[in-house]
Design a protein around this motif. Structure first.
Motif, PDB file in Angstrom:
ATOM      1  N   PRO A   3       0.805  -1.230   0.000  1.00  0.00           N
ATOM      2  CA  PRO A   3       0.000   0.000   0.000  1.00  0.00           C
ATOM      3  C   PRO A   3       0.836   1.278   0.000  1.00  0.00           C
ATOM      4  CG  PRO A   3      -0.808  -1.556   1.635  1.00  0.00           C
ATOM      5  CD  PRO A   3       0.521  -2.070   1.173  1.00  0.00           C
ATOM      6  N   ASP A   4       2.125   1.194   0.376  1.00  0.00           N
ATOM      7  CA  ASP A   4       2.986   2.367   0.343  1.00  0.00           C
ATOM      8  C   ASP A   4       3.527   2.643  -1.060  1.00  0.00           C
ATOM      9  OD1 ASP A   4       2.726   2.649   3.106  1.00  0.00           O
ATOM     10  OD2 ASP A   4       4.451   1.366   3.519  1.00  0.00           O
ATOM     11  N   LEU A   5       3.379   1.691  -1.967  1.00  0.00           N
ATOM     12  CA  LEU A   5       3.995   1.806  -3.290  1.00  0.00           C
ATOM     13  C   LEU A   5       3.010   2.126  -4.397  1.00  0.00           C
ATOM     14  CD1 LEU A   5       6.441  -1.255  -3.146  1.00  0.00           C
ATOM     15  CD2 LEU A   5       6.898   1.118  -2.518  1.00  0.00           C
ATOM     16  N   VAL A   6       1.714   1.903  -4.171  1.00  0.00           N
ATOM     17  CA  VAL A   6       0.710   2.151  -5.204  1.00  0.00           C
ATOM     18  C   VAL A   6      -0.440   2.950  -4.605  1.00  0.00           C
ATOM     19  CG1 VAL A   6       1.279   0.048  -6.473  1.00  0.00           C
ATOM     20  CG2 VAL A   6      -0.525  -0.015  -4.745  1.00  0.00           C
ATOM     21  N   PRO A   7      -1.158   3.718  -5.424  1.00  0.00           N
ATOM     22  CA  PRO A   7      -2.358   4.399  -4.916  1.00  0.00           C
ATOM     23  C   PRO A   7      -3.382   3.370  -4.479  1.00  0.00           C
ATOM     24  CG  PRO A   7      -1.719   5.213  -7.099  1.00  0.00           C
ATOM     25  CD  PRO A   7      -0.921   3.983  -6.848  1.00  0.00           C
ATOM     26  N   GLU A   8      -4.262   3.761  -3.572  1.00  0.00           N
ATOM     27  CA  GLU A   8      -5.209   2.796  -3.019  1.00  0.00           C
ATOM     28  C   GLU A   8      -6.146   2.235  -4.088  1.00  0.00           C
ATOM     29  OE1 GLU A   8      -8.912   5.156  -1.138  1.00  0.00           O
ATOM     30  OE2 GLU A   8      -7.048   5.346  -0.011  1.00  0.00           O
ATOM     31  N   GLU A   9      -6.433   3.008  -5.165  1.00  0.00           N
ATOM     32  CA  GLU A   9      -7.321   2.478  -6.197  1.00  0.00           C
ATOM     33  C   GLU A   9      -6.649   1.382  -7.028  1.00  0.00           C
ATOM     34  OE1 GLU A   9      -5.575   6.360  -7.876  1.00  0.00           O
ATOM     35  OE2 GLU A   9      -6.494   5.680  -5.989  1.00  0.00           O
ATOM     36  N   ASN A  10      -5.313   1.270  -6.917  1.00  0.00           N
ATOM     37  CA  ASN A  10      -4.579   0.212  -7.622  1.00  0.00           C
ATOM     38  C   ASN A  10      -4.227  -0.963  -6.719  1.00  0.00           C
ATOM     39  OD1 ASN A  10      -2.648   2.605  -9.580  1.00  0.00           O
ATOM     40  ND2 ASN A  10      -4.627   1.689 -10.024  1.00  0.00           N
ATOM     41  N   LEU A  11      -4.600  -0.880  -5.433  1.00  0.00           N
ATOM     42  CA  LEU A  11      -4.185  -1.906  -4.485  1.00  0.00           C
ATOM     43  C   LEU A  11      -4.800  -3.264  -4.811  1.00  0.00           C
ATOM     44  CD1 LEU A  11      -2.520  -2.359  -1.950  1.00  0.00           C
ATOM     45  CD2 LEU A  11      -4.503  -1.681  -0.575  1.00  0.00           C
ATOM     46  N   HIS A  12      -6.066  -3.265  -5.198  1.00  0.00           N
ATOM     47  CA  HIS A  12      -6.744  -4.506  -5.582  1.00  0.00           C
ATOM     48  C   HIS A  12      -6.026  -5.164  -6.760  1.00  0.00           C
ATOM     49  CE1 HIS A  12     -10.161  -7.189  -6.458  1.00  0.00           C
ATOM     50  NE2 HIS A  12     -10.034  -6.821  -7.709  1.00  0.00           N
ATOM     51  N   SER A  13      -5.664  -4.377  -7.783  1.00  0.00           N
ATOM     52  CA  SER A  13      -4.968  -4.923  -8.951  1.00  0.00           C
ATOM     53  C   SER A  13      -3.575  -5.420  -8.582  1.00  0.00           C
ATOM     54  CB  SER A  13      -4.866  -3.857 -10.048  1.00  0.00           C
ATOM     55  OG  SER A  13      -6.140  -3.478 -10.517  1.00  0.00           O
ATOM     56  N   ALA A  14      -2.907  -4.724  -7.671  1.00  0.00           N
ATOM     57  CA  ALA A  14      -1.574  -5.162  -7.245  1.00  0.00           C
ATOM     58  C   ALA A  14      -1.643  -6.529  -6.576  1.00  0.00           C
ATOM     59  CB  ALA A  14      -0.960  -4.135  -6.288  1.00  0.00           C
ATOM     60  N   ASN A  15      -2.622  -6.746  -5.713  1.00  0.00           N
ATOM     61  CA  ASN A  15      -2.760  -8.046  -5.063  1.00  0.00           C
ATOM     62  C   ASN A  15      -3.142  -9.134  -6.055  1.00  0.00           C
ATOM     63  OD1 ASN A  15      -2.230  -7.755  -2.131  1.00  0.00           O
ATOM     64  ND2 ASN A  15      -3.816  -6.201  -2.269  1.00  0.00           N
ATOM     65  N   ALA A  16      -3.941  -8.787  -7.069  1.00  0.00           N
ATOM     66  CA  ALA A  16      -4.265  -9.763  -8.109  1.00  0.00           C
ATOM     67  C   ALA A  16      -3.022 -10.145  -8.904  1.00  0.00           C
ATOM     68  CB  ALA A  16      -5.344  -9.200  -9.035  1.00  0.00           C
ATOM     69  N   LEU A  17      -2.168  -9.162  -9.201  1.00  0.00           N
ATOM     70  CA  LEU A  17      -0.905  -9.452  -9.896  1.00  0.00           C
ATOM     71  C   LEU A  17      -0.025 -10.385  -9.070  1.00  0.00           C
ATOM     72  CD1 LEU A  17       0.284  -6.049 -11.437  1.00  0.00           C
ATOM     73  CD2 LEU A  17      -0.107  -8.180 -12.672  1.00  0.00           C
ATOM     74  N   GLU A  18       0.106 -10.074  -7.792  1.00  0.00           N
ATOM     75  CA  GLU A  18       0.950 -10.904  -6.929  1.00  0.00           C
ATOM     76  C   GLU A  18       0.367 -12.305  -6.773  1.00  0.00           C
ATOM     77  OE1 GLU A  18       1.537  -8.648  -3.314  1.00  0.00           O
ATOM     78  OE2 GLU A  18       2.137  -6.885  -4.476  1.00  0.00           O
ATOM     79  N   SER A  19      -0.952 -12.411  -6.734  1.00  0.00           N
ATOM     80  CA  SER A  19      -1.587 -13.730  -6.661  1.00  0.00           C
ATOM     81  C   SER A  19      -1.322 -14.534  -7.927  1.00  0.00           C
ATOM     82  CB  SER A  19      -3.090 -13.568  -6.434  1.00  0.00           C
ATOM     83  OG  SER A  19      -3.741 -14.815  -6.429  1.00  0.00           O
ATOM     84  N   THR A  20      -1.340 -13.859  -9.084  1.00  0.00           N
ATOM     85  CA  THR A  20      -1.031 -14.538 -10.345  1.00  0.00           C
ATOM     86  C   THR A  20       0.382 -15.091 -10.330  1.00  0.00           C
ATOM     87  OG1 THR A  20      -2.527 -13.039 -11.528  1.00  0.00           O
ATOM     88  CG2 THR A  20      -0.942 -14.268 -12.849  1.00  0.00           C
ATOM     89  N   VAL A  21       1.321 -14.267  -9.901  1.00  0.00           N
ATOM     90  CA  VAL A  21       2.720 -14.693  -9.839  1.00  0.00           C
ATOM     91  C   VAL A  21       2.892 -15.859  -8.878  1.00  0.00           C
ATOM     92  CG1 VAL A  21       4.998 -13.994  -9.003  1.00  0.00           C
ATOM     93  CG2 VAL A  21       3.733 -12.515 -10.558  1.00  0.00           C
TER      94      VAL A  21
END
Length: 441
Positions: A136-154
């Motif tokens: 959450p310190d690296l991306v805006p909060e509106e991108n947090l959901h997408s960031a977790n989806a990316l990490e889940s994919t990896v």
């Protein structure tokens, strides 16, 4: 408003330089974990170890993970998080490098592998909460959901599919020394990626400064956690579900496939791979999809749908009918996990690392007990009872939770809508920041 975002928005977190470096470090470390998962038994056997000694190695890593996870949460709130992650990766690289050096001079023994496994587990316990708290310190909060989806994919691709396949290839062409060296290099590269990150926005952890959280005691952090009913109830919910399900899946399912359904190791591998494919599909779908407003309720229902599929496993007449159940489990459990990762990251930054570490502990602590329970019996009645309870009790727990906890009050990050998105640097604050505990003098 359309339910699906433009496809490129699933990659929106990668617009930010620090997150790209963090994501690359995450990818490298997950691939290394996938390789090590397959290679470790062969390394132990090449050392002359038997099944009991391999169990000691695996158990030592689990002990390191469970015993150090609360320490990891405290460090993530006390010191800059990227520094905690970087030093953890560097420590893993160093212990594997030392292991390779001992191996090179011909003195490597199984007990040394056990010690290294403990350190690797402890390192994962320290870097894991810090990594989850840093996103959450690296991306805006509106991108947090997408960031977790990316990490889940990896995670699904690297740990369940590509990493194990690569590990099998490496085991076939290299000796144990080569495997250890490659894993040491992977941790070193991940540490380098983290070291190249700049001072990001957000709290002290991202800015490279000592956090304000250092003055918030563990007592106050726990007071915050238990003051948020949704938070501790869902942590308990997931811990109980893992107690009910992890042992049957890991211990009894292989015997069920081999004995009752006439399958073999290839069939079990196919089942695991199908689960991984479903997890990847769920992660990709979530990355392109706008988070629903009833975020928490859908998370709980997705977890329940995945858990309920376990109750049907013991009643299928053939192995091939297990595959649809594996798809259901892999898909819905991943949906729930992505939602949860995003939701728990909205807690105040001052206590985020410690809350996440408690969540990790709640998820991990009962897994060994679940394996012990699953190993108590092997008769048909016992197996049926364990699987049915594992699939039906979560449904009853969900019904009770929906009545007792007000999940409607919880909103996903960036709930204000697409209008709030920006291509700039992260600057949004988590929705729960208003409830931050006060520092203790």
């Amino acid at each position: 408003m359309p339910r699906f975002r433009h496809p490129h928005r699933s990659l929106a977190p990668l617009r930010h330089r620090d997150y790209r470096l963090f994501f690359l470090a995450y990818l490298i470390s997950m691939l290394g974990d996938g390789v090590w998962l397959v290679a470790l038994p062969w390394v132990a056997m090449e050392m002359g170890g038997d099944s009991s000694e391999l169990a000691m190695v695996v158990g030592a890593e689990a002990v390191g993970l469970i015993s150090c996870v609360l320490v990891g949460g405290a460090l993530a709130d006390r010191y800059p998080r990227r520094r905690v992650i970087g030093w953890s990766f560097a420590a893993s690289s160093a212990v594997l490098g030392l292991l390779a050096a001992v191996h090179l001079v011909g003195g490597l023994a199984v007990w040394q592998l056990v010690g290294a496994a403990f350190v690797l587990g402890a390192s994962a316990a320290i870097s894991g909460p810090a990594s989850d708290a840093l996103t959450p310190d690296l991306v805006p909060e509106e991108n947090l959901h997408s960031a977790n989806a990316l990490e889940s994919t990896v995670r699904a691709l690297a740990v369940r599919m590509v990493g194990p396949a690569l590990g099998g290839v490496l085991v076939a062409v290299l000796d144990s020394l080569g495997i250890i060296v490659i894993n040491a290099v992977s941790f070193g590269l991940a540490a380098l990626c983290v070291a190249l990150m700049r001072r990001g926005g957000g709290t002290g952890a991202a800015a490279g400064e000592e956090q304000e959280a250092g003055t918030v005691s563990y007592r106050e952090a726990l007071r915050y956690l238990f003051g948020e009913r949704w938070l501790w109830v869902l942590i308990v919910w997931s811990g109980v579900v893992l107690l009910l399900q992890s042992g049957p899946r890991q211990v009894l399912l292989p015997f069920l496939i081999s004995g009752r359904l006439g399958g073999d190791a290839r069939d079990y591998g196919l089942l695991v791979a199908v689960t991984g494919v479903a997890a990847v599909a769920a992660s990709l779908m979530l990355g392109a999809r706008k988070p629903p407003r009833d975020y928490a309720r859908r998370m709980l229902l997705a977890w329940t749908a995945g858990a309920a599929s376990l109750a049907l496993i013991v009643f299928v007449p053939s192995f091939w009918l297990l595959l649809p159940l594996a798809v259901v489990y892999g898909f819905f459990s991943t949906v729930g996990n992505v939602y949860w990762s995003t939701l728990v990251q909205t807690v105040p930054s001052a206590v985020r690392g410690r809350v996440i570490s408690v969540d990790w502990l709640g998820s991990l602590a009962l897994v060994p007990l679940s394996a012990v329970i699953a190993g108590v019996g092997s008769g048909r009645a016992f197996v049926v009872t364990v699987f049915v309870l594992g699939g039906t009790l979560p449904v009853l727990m969900t019904l009770a939770t929906l009545r007792w906890v007000d999940l409607k009050a919880l909103r996903p990050p960036g709930d204000a809508g697409d209008a709030g998105e920006t291509d700039g640097e992260p600057g949004g604050q988590p929705v729960a920041e208003e409830r931050a505990p006060q520092p203790v003098p």
